[in-house]
Design a protein around this motif. Structure first.
Motif, mmCIF file in Angstrom:
data_model
loop_
_atom_site.group_PDB
_atom_site.id
_atom_site.type_symbol
_atom_site.label_atom_id
_atom_site.label_comp_id
_atom_site.label_asym_id
_atom_site.label_seq_id
_atom_site.Cartn_x
_atom_site.Cartn_y
_atom_site.Cartn_z
ATOM 1 N N SER A 1 13.346 6.713 -0.281
ATOM 2 C CA SER A 1 12.213 7.111 0.557
ATOM 3 C C SER A 1 10.910 6.529 0.006
ATOM 4 N N PHE A 2 10.757 6.524 -1.302
ATOM 5 C CA PHE A 2 9.571 5.899 -1.906
ATOM 6 C C PHE A 2 9.585 4.393 -1.620
ATOM 7 N N THR B 1 0.703 1.117 -3.076
ATOM 8 C CA THR B 1 0.293 -0.223 -2.656
ATOM 9 C C THR B 1 -1.202 -0.271 -2.327
ATOM 10 N N THR C 1 10.971 2.867 0.792
ATOM 11 C CA THR C 1 10.670 2.651 2.208
ATOM 12 C C THR C 1 9.156 2.634 2.421
ATOM 13 N N GLY C 2 8.465 3.554 1.757
ATOM 14 C CA GLY C 2 7.002 3.585 1.849
ATOM 15 C C GLY C 2 6.380 2.297 1.335
ATOM 16 N N ILE C 3 6.888 1.817 0.209
ATOM 17 C CA ILE C 3 6.342 0.586 -0.381
ATOM 18 C C ILE C 3 6.599 -0.599 0.544
ATOM 19 N N ALA D 1 8.936 -5.022 -6.497
ATOM 20 C CA ALA D 1 8.884 -3.609 -6.876
ATOM 21 C C ALA D 1 10.310 -3.163 -7.160
ATOM 22 N N PHE E 1 7.446 -0.682 3.747
ATOM 23 C CA PHE E 1 6.828 -0.565 5.076
ATOM 24 C C PHE E 1 5.329 -0.868 4.989
ATOM 25 N N ALA E 2 4.721 -0.483 3.848
ATOM 26 C CA ALA E 2 3.290 -0.781 3.669
ATOM 27 C C ALA E 2 3.080 -2.263 3.368
ATOM 28 N N ARG E 3 4.015 -2.866 2.643
ATOM 29 C CA ARG E 3 3.880 -4.282 2.265
ATOM 30 C C ARG E 3 5.168 -5.044 2.566
ATOM 31 N N PRO E 4 5.438 -5.326 3.826
ATOM 32 C CA PRO E 4 6.685 -6.014 4.189
ATOM 33 C C PRO E 4 6.805 -7.419 3.579
ATOM 34 N N LYS F 1 6.455 -8.177 0.514
ATOM 35 C CA LYS F 1 6.900 -8.116 -0.885
ATOM 36 C C LYS F 1 8.378 -7.710 -0.962
ATOM 37 N N HIS F 2 8.960 -7.863 -2.140
ATOM 38 C CA HIS F 2 10.378 -7.565 -2.325
ATOM 39 C C HIS F 2 10.560 -6.194 -2.972
ATOM 40 N N VAL F 3 11.440 -5.401 -2.404
ATOM 41 C CA VAL F 3 11.666 -4.062 -2.959
ATOM 42 C C VAL F 3 13.147 -3.875 -3.268
ATOM 43 N N GLY G 1 7.968 11.250 0.023
ATOM 44 C CA GLY G 1 8.260 10.090 -0.829
ATOM 45 C C GLY G 1 7.638 8.826 -0.270
ATOM 46 N N ALA G 2 7.763 8.650 1.041
ATOM 47 C CA ALA G 2 7.263 7.419 1.668
ATOM 48 C C ALA G 2 5.751 7.283 1.515
ATOM 49 N N GLY H 1 4.963 6.166 -1.997
ATOM 50 C CA GLY H 1 5.257 4.738 -2.150
ATOM 51 C C GLY H 1 4.145 3.885 -1.563
ATOM 52 N N ALA H 2 3.706 4.252 -0.359
ATOM 53 C CA ALA H 2 2.647 3.479 0.299
ATOM 54 C C ALA H 2 1.327 3.613 -0.451
ATOM 55 N N PHE I 1 -1.539 4.810 6.931
ATOM 56 C CA PHE I 1 -0.105 5.010 6.708
ATOM 57 C C PHE I 1 0.182 6.497 6.834
ATOM 58 N N MET J 1 10.370 9.897 9.210
ATOM 59 C CA MET J 1 11.437 9.818 8.211
ATOM 60 C C MET J 1 12.576 10.777 8.539
#
Lengths: 183, 383, 273
Positions: free
Chosen positions: C75-76, B77, C78-80, C46, C82-85, C87-89, B69-70, B73-74, B31, B61
């Motif tokens: 932005s956070f 996970t 989006t990271g979550i 999330a 995009f990494a786990r499409p 799941k629900h954010v 931030g992205a 977030g990743a 990522f 971004m």
């Protein structure tokens, strides 16, 4: 100075000259087992602005990555000469296209004039082969690397389908400098 | 070295920024979020091609802050994540870097340093983000910054950056300069069997028994991936072991001290440096990044002239290698500190060297590297 | 069947920190009812926030929760996502958080059409920091930093996100929790970036400075300023001045979603490789 060699390729952005530096370094690394570093200079305006790539080759690992005593310089634009025509050894082999570079220090350097652009235009029809013609000319004028190594590196780096015209262009440059005298 | 092993290694001629990207992919990074900025953009170029090939994710971004931030977030996970930037972008990312430090999210941040403050010299080198890397975000937090000097070393340090980030649950900086980012040289790619990829500690207890900042087993609390049933909370507010906010001064102090201990208590793991002819040195030189390559030439040249010079090259710049600096500092006449800024690392050298003689900087900015001769002149002056 | 709110709440963190009468309570309850109606597992959810009064909401919900930096929640998220499409954010934000400091992330999340649901609690003021005027404070209104009346032209949040490309835009208000739940549920099930703007009350910071200091009075005041989307269609621009249309304002089900599109990039890249 047989174990150390410095080369500079100067032009304006877009002439594909950065690739020539890459090929020389590749030749040294892959076909002669030498070490090489290649540092491009990025000017603020890369396309159309003066640009250069420096290549250092040595039989040992290279510590300082900037050129300090250049053995060979190729220059394809007056403004690139004006900006990058320094750090050259006395007696440095300088290859210029006389239609593009008019003023260089004749006293200090061994200046060779070859109409690279004209040659490429008439014999290859496509300007993308400027680098290959230049490399052939360089191979003919210098003896640090075996011309065959440069040829092989060019072949390796050439985009698929362009191997043959690249070899042809290389040979054109190589042959053209055979009877060339400096000055 | 064993020749049969060497044969397996792929030898490439890549620019530094490509080395960073390829090494990140090899390190398991799947990522990447970024924002275009010179001179680091080529890292994003390569990642945008390589990650989808590997089934990974690349996203450009809307700004530097969002890219930071992205990746956080990743990271939550469970992904191994990276962003890459340069000076101005590093400034913009600082608040979220502090956030990542505080919620203890593993991530790798590459800063290809350019020249000057503000927009400065976008296409030229600088080494002036030394102190920003250490103190750039507000508040206290531990820092790891790696500053390799060679491209094969860079490849290995990228892998190490990911491992340290995961093992210690924290952001790890890779501070390289424009010269290293754009330079191409011979790189031997280590075979994956030659290195280990370390994962972050994950919980072994049930969700009911889980605390996201439980330090009972050590200073690095196990981290549960989002969406695995642990349903934990995290916040940039001071928090206790449950992850929820607290203003209890005793807990705040204990938790922030624990975070600092992740670095101070693992120096053997984190610290890395190289010494060149320091055993009998009378003049010490401390330099990092590509400046250290010029310094090495200067030291070798000084030796040829009969001057006993020696080089200490921090590969890990933060935490600063205090012990080797002191060891060198206490037995020499003078310490020379060349760096492509107006004097930053020199403060650390002065602080820890315990040097009886002068500590002298060789400082050069303007995008031009320090040449070996300039360092040699200083060495000769104090010999 | 009645919804068990406690199933979704971290009851051990009660009482919450919001002022008595704050609209956030109504909104959080509507969000919970929407989750419950969809029967999504809290393990798969999330819930992300930035800074401000809304930012505390994730702490009270028993799911994967993240309280980030000011303005940056999207932005956070989006990271979550995009990494786990798979799941629900969901993101909750305020008017200042979402449209001032986070304005850039807001418009780009809309443009990108990533499948995240954003609830913007619009109470026309920066509540937590002490009542400063926000990008949605009406002209003339008093705030801690506009003691002589606000001169900044406010954003129309729903129109802003619609213009930026959000594919689901709804406006609700704290005077109607039932409608709000329906609108949020619509956003959660919509595949793409969905925004639910909720007109809410901050009697503490906004009401007290603007002569409506009581929570109920302010909620009533907000309710009276709303008209249904259907009513609004029949009204002239004159009549619609100072009125807010509530309901589903915009939905586009044609546009493809970002993570889906990226999956095609992955397929392409792996094929070419």
């Amino acid at each position: 100075m047989s174990d150390h060699f410095e080369a500079r390729f100067a032009a304006v952005g877009g002439q594909g000259i950065l690739l020539a530096g890459d090929i020389i370094a590749e030749a040294a690394i892959s076909f002669e087992g030498k070490y090489a570093v290649d540092s491009p200079t990025y000017t603020a305006q890369v396309r159309g602005g003066p640009t250069k790539v420096d290549v250092i080759i040595n039989t040992k690992r290279i510590e300082f990555t900037r050129t300090t005593a250049i053995d060979f310089m190729l220059c394809l634009a007056q403004k690139s000469w004006d900006r990058f025509g320094f750090d050259l050894k006395d007696n440095c082999t300088v290859l210029i296209d006389p239609s593009l570079v008019h003023e260089v220090d004749e006293e200090k350097y061994k200046v060779y004039r070859l109409p690279i652009i004209e040659l490429t235009k008439t014999k290859m029809k496509k300007m993308v082969y400027t680098s290959a013609v230049s490399l052939g000319a360089m191979a003919g004028l210098t003896n640090y690397l075996n011309p065959e190594s440069i040829r092989k590196a060019l072949l390796k780096k050439a985009p698929r389908g362009t191997e043959e015209p690249n070899m042809q262009a290389f040979d054109i440059g190589f042959e053209a400098v055979k009877d060339l005298r400096h000055g | 070295m064993d020749n049969t092993e060497k044969k397996q290694r792929q030898v490439v001629f890549w620019p530094g920024n490509k080395v960073v990207a390829e090494a990140a992919v090899a390190a398991g990074c799947r990522f990447f979020a970024g924002y275009p900025i010179t001179p680091s953009s080529e890292i994003a170029h390569v990642m945008s091609k390589r990650l989808p090939e590997m089934g990974g994710k690349f996203i450009q971004m809307e700004d530097e802050i969002a890219a930071m931030g992205a990746i956080i977030g990743a990271s939550l996970t469970g992904q191994r994540v990276m962003t890459a930037t340069s000076g101005p972008g590093f400034s913009l990312k600082q608040e979220n870097i502090g956030f990542a430090s505080f919620i203890e999210a593993p991530c790798v941040i590459v800063n290809v340093m350019r020249g000057g403050p503000s927009t400065g010299l976008p296409t030229a080198l600088g080494q002036a983000d030394v102190m920003q890397a250490r103190w750039g975000t507000h508040g206290d937090r531990p820092v790891i910054a790696l500053t390799p000097s060679y491209l094969d070393e860079l490849y290995n340090e990228v892998i190490r950056a990911f491992n340290l980030a995961e093992m210690l649950r924290m952001p790890v900086f890779l501070l390289i300069d424009e010269v290293l980012g754009h330079l191409s040289e011979r790189v031997e790619i280590p075979d994956p069997s030659e290195y280990e990829l370390v994962e972050r500690p994950r919980p072994t207890v049930s969700p009911e028994e889980y605390y996201p900042y439980d330090s009972s087993q050590g200073d690095v609390p196990p981290m549960a991936d989002y969406f695995t049933g642990y349903r934990w909370h995290t916040t940039g507010l001071n928090h206790d072991k449950t992850g929820f906010p607290t203003t209890d001064p005793v807990i705040c102090q204990a938790e922030e001290e624990r975070m600092e201990r992740k670095v101070s208590g693992n120096l053997e793991l984190i610290e890395k440096y190289e010494e060149y002819m320091t055993e009998d040195a009378e003049i010490g030189v401390v330099a990092f990044g590509t400046t250290a390559r010029a310094a090495l030439v200067a030291v070798a040249d000084a030796r040829k002239k009969g001057i006993k010079a020696g080089l200490l090259r921090p590969v890990t710049l933060w935490p600063f290698p205090e012990k080797p600096t002191r060891r060198l500092g206490q037995r020499i006449k003078a310490m020379i500190v060349p760096e492509a800024n107006l004097g930053q690392m020199i403060y650390e050298v002065e602080r820890v060297a315990g040097c009886n003689g002068p500590v002298v900087g060789v400082n050069k900015i303007g995008g031009v590297p320090i040449y070996p001769g300039e360092i040699l002149t200083r060495i000769e002056e104090f010999a | 069947m009645a919804v068990s709110y406690t199933k979704y709440l971290r009851m051990y963190h009660m009482p919450h920190m919001w002022c008595p009468g704050c609209g956030i309570g109504i909104i959080v309850k509507a969000i919970i009812r929407a989750f419950d109606a969809l029967d999504w597992s809290t393990d798969d959810l999330a819930f992300v926030s930035g800074i401000g009064c809304t930012s505390r909401a994730p702490g009270y919900l028993d799911m994967n929760t993240l309280h980030t930096t000011h303005g940056r929640a999207l932005s956070f998220a989006t990271g979550i996502k995009f990494a786990r499409p798979d799941k629900h954010v969901v993101v909750i934000s305020g008017d200042g958080d979402a449209t001032a400091i986070g304005g850039n992330h807001l418009i780009h999340a809309c443009r990108r059409n990533i499948d995240i649901t954003l609830v913007i609690v619009n109470n026309n003021i920066y509540g937590m920091t002490g009542g400063q005027y926000s990008p949605t404070t009406p002209v003339g209104a008093r705030a801690a930093t506009s003691p002589w009346g606000n001169i900044d032209i406010p954003f129309n949040v729903s129109e802003l996100v619609k213009g930026a490309g959000a594919t689901y835009v709804a406006r609700g208000h704290v005077g109607s929790g039932v409608q709000l739940e329906r609108l949020i549920r619509g956003g959660l099930t919509h595949k793409g970036f969905s925004v639910i703007e909720v007109l809410s009350n901050c009697h503490t910071q906004y009401g007290r400075r603007n002569r409506i200091p009581d929570a109920i009075d302010l909620i009533e005041h907000i309710s009276k300023s709303t008209v249904s989307v259907r009513q609004a269609e029949k009204m002239s621009p004159e009549e619609l001045k100072d009125k807010y249309a509530v309901g589903l304002l915009h939905q586009d089900t044609e546009r493809t979603e970002y993570c889906d599109d990226y999956n095609k990039v992955i397929e392409h890249a792996q094929l070419e490789r």
